[in-house]
Write an enzyme that holds these catalytic residues in place. Structure first.
Site, mmCIF file in Angstrom:
data_model
loop_
_atom_site.group_PDB
_atom_site.id
_atom_site.type_symbol
_atom_site.label_atom_id
_atom_site.label_comp_id
_atom_site.label_asym_id
_atom_site.label_seq_id
_atom_site.Cartn_x
_atom_site.Cartn_y
_atom_site.Cartn_z
ATOM 1 N N GLY A 24 0.836 -1.206 -0.140
ATOM 2 C CA GLY A 24 -0.003 -0.144 0.071
ATOM 3 C C GLY A 24 0.907 1.285 0.053
ATOM 4 N N ASN A 25 0.213 2.311 0.107
ATOM 5 C CA ASN A 25 0.986 3.597 0.259
ATOM 6 C C ASN A 25 0.367 4.429 1.371
ATOM 7 O OD1 ASN A 25 -1.076 5.643 -0.915
ATOM 8 N ND2 ASN A 25 -0.516 4.269 -2.652
ATOM 9 N N SER A 26 1.042 5.511 1.836
ATOM 10 C CA SER A 26 0.458 6.349 3.116
ATOM 11 C C SER A 26 -0.592 7.411 2.599
ATOM 12 C CB SER A 26 1.630 6.740 3.802
ATOM 13 O OG SER A 26 2.434 7.372 2.990
#
Ligand code: CTP
Length: 409
Positions: free
Chosen positions: A213-215
């Site tokens: 994922g990413n933030s």
């Protein structure tokens, strides 16, 4: 000479007879807190849910209930004329029907006919009533007349029901009213436009519980959706893994992976006038996804990745005539070029009309409250903005999109 004090804006809060009438109290409290002069006009049915004394105490003003009260002040005309904004919360199906007819047999109806201020209508009803062709036709007519009719939210309704029909959160309704006040004197310039915004960050599963994922917090995309709705647009918000309150008046489509986002964006794009890709999309996803949770000691030596489709570029390739498409890019400078050089190349490669460039070499960007952006246009123009709130960035992006409409019409 002392500077002239700014005039306190007056907001009329109409309350109609639905169970969500108690939530109007929170809207009144928040509007008062923001410094507005609030006058409440409940219908007789609303007073069966919440008493006059509550509205009077919260607003700090006498409650206007009756067309026959204080006749010498001609309240059925004077209240509407004095308003800087009107919000009806909650608005029932019956109220929508009466407003379409222009009925003036109660004080709220008469006020709506006399006011020339922006009108925000926050609907709440059972799903069947909202979906009925009669209600949908009424909503369409009111929107065509320039009223901002917020879509109901999805969630728990009265009794055991749940579905679409819930009143949007009071904080979100208040925000739309405050936006309308800020834009007083200007028109709802996105009225009748359909805007699709993607927000958040995609998650690509590795196994039953793990993902790449990413933030991305989704804050900028949510601010854009809220602002577009406040400027009168019909908004679909395609949201990937965001835990923020849903802005009032937007249709939410929840997705998780890049493939789901791709699918949802293409569906929504077919009727959109504006597409804004603010989501952080994973460029790759694992080629194999284990259906169960991988146990310790069974970890694959390597995870094979396959490239996801570039959603923005595909949307550009299948665009409708006149559709305005906006991309976002978080960039850092490196040996290959400066932030702006990378951004110019990306704008050309994606083929969109505008690219909102965020220099993430510093502390701002993902998760921060402010953004420093430059808006690049395909025609070569650029506008740079210093550290601004995400709401202000959203306003600037919508202004730039408005400029594109003028160019294409
Ligand atoms: N985007 C997209 N589909 C992808 C990747 C990105 O639609 N598979 C969109 C993003 O939503 C954003 C824009 O493209 O609006 C730019 O995203 P970015 O990640 O900066 O672009 P990439 O093409 O992935 O370039 P980079 O190689 O710099 O990561």
């Amino acid at each position: 000479m002392a500077p002239e004090a700014a005039r306190v804006p007056r907001v009329i809060v109409g309350v109609t007879g639905g169970i969500a009438a108690y939530k109007a109290c929170e809207v009144i409290r928040r509007l008062k807190q923001s410094g507005a002069d609030v006058v409440v006009i409940p219908t007789l049915a609303a007073l069966r849910f919440v008493g006059e004394a509550t509205f009077a105490a919260l607003s700090g003003n006498a409650v206007a209930t009756d067309i026959w009260g204080d006749v010498q002040d001609v309240p059925h005309v004077s209240l509407g004329r004095s308003a800087d904004a009107v919000v009806v919360v909650p608005a029932t199906a019956d109220f929508l029907a009466r407003t379409v007819q222009g009925r003036a047999d109660d004080l709220l109806g008469a006020t709506l006919l006399t006011t020339r201020a922006p009108v925000v209508i926050a609907t709440a009803m059972h799903t069947e009533m909202w979906e009925h062709v009669a209600t949908q036709a009424n909503v369409r007519v009111l929107r065509e007349r320039g009223l901002i009719v917020l879509e109901p939210a999805v969630g728990r309704l009265t009794g055991p029901d749940s579905g679409k029909g819930r009143l949007p959160e009071p904080a979100e309704i208040t925000e739309v009213v405050l936006q309308a006040l800020r834009r007083r004197g200007t028109t709802a310039d996105f009225q009748g436009r359909r805007v699709v915004v993607s927000a958040g960050g995609t998650r690509e599963p590795i196994d039953a519980v793990r993902f790449i994922g990413n933030s991305s917090s989704g804050r900028q995309g949510y601010a854009l959706a809220a602002m577009a709705a406040g400027r009168g647009a019909r908004v679909t918000l395609v949201s990937a893994n965001v835990s923020l309150p849903v802005p009032a008046g937007v249709d939410l489509v929840e997705v998780s992976t890049a493939a789901q986002l791709d699918d949802a964006m293409h569906r929504a794009a077919s009727s959109a006038d504006v597409i804004i890709m603010a989501a952080a999309v994973a460029d790759f996803s694992p080629a194999q996804v284990a259906e169960v949770k991988l146990k310790k000691g069974t970890a694959p030596a390597a995870i094979e990745l396959r490239e996801n489709r570039d959603i923005l570029r595909a949307l550009v390739e299948s665009r409708r005539p006149g559709q305005v498409i906006v991309g976002f890019a978080a960039e850092t400078g490196d040996s290959e070029g400066s932030v702006m050089e990378h951004a110019q190349r990306k704008l050309a490669a994606k083929g969109c009309d505008l690219l909102v460039v965020n220099d993430v070499s510093g502390a701002e960007g993902f998760g921060s409250a402010t953004n420093t952006v430059t808006i690049l246009a395909a025609n070569g123009s650029q506008q740079a903005f210093q550290s601004m709130s995400k709401a202000a960035v959203a306003d600037a992006v919508l202004d730039a999109i408005g400029g594109q409409f003028i160019r294409t019409q």
